[in-house]
Design an enzyme around this catalytic site. Sequence first.
Site, short mmCIF file in Angstrom:
data_model
loop_
_atom_site.label_atom_id
_atom_site.label_comp_id
_atom_site.label_asym_id
_atom_site.label_seq_id
_atom_site.Cartn_x
_atom_site.Cartn_y
_atom_site.Cartn_z
N ASP A 7 43.72 42.65 38.14
CA ASP A 7 42.28 42.43 38.14
C ASP A 7 41.75 43.20 36.93
OD1 ASP A 7 39.69 41.68 38.94
OD2 ASP A 7 39.44 43.55 40.07
N GLU A 68 43.44 37.66 36.66
CA GLU A 68 42.19 36.96 36.96
C GLU A 68 41.62 36.38 35.66
OE1 GLU A 68 39.05 38.23 39.93
OE2 GLU A 68 38.07 38.71 38.04
N ASP A 141 38.99 46.84 43.24
CA ASP A 141 39.82 46.29 42.15
C ASP A 141 41.29 46.22 42.57
OD1 ASP A 141 37.68 46.56 39.82
OD2 ASP A 141 37.73 48.47 40.89
#
Length: 176
Positions: A7, A68, A141
């Site tokens: 992330d 991501e 996160d």
Amino acid sequence: MRVLGVDPGLTRCGIGVVDGVAGRRLSMGAVGVIRTPAEAETAERLVLVERGMEEWLDTHRPEAVAVERVFSQHNVRTVMGTAQASAVAMLCAARRGLPVALHTPSEVKAAITGSGRADKAQVATMVTRLLRLDAPPKPADAADALALAICHLWRGPSQNRLQQAVAAQRLKGTTR
């Protein structure tokens, strides 16, 4: 299969390792956050992200990396830092010849919770259940990184087959 989920972020880059295959029990290998000081220059922060990524790749030896996909936000400065951290993660994986997959936030949410509009708490709850953890990983996160890895384990094989089919069709079209 072992997948490293990322992330991306310049201040906090969530990172998590999940082992498993679609249709079978999943297990968490590790989870954490690569942090950089906000007061440091961007170039220095990117070096710290790169060092952290390399350490995770050396330690956990994933077979694939799921990152991501950066999407446009209202704050251009935030999206730039996220995109830069994302590029570092992809570069580190590519250097090792690891396949890199990009997944959108809504795709990850839909894979994990069944809804592409799920909030962070719902994603963290499902990650906790799917990996049979005692508590949700913190910060968010870290939970998001695990969700990315799970999404890739579940959706990656079908996406690869689809990409191969599209490539085969294109090749057929050029050989006629």
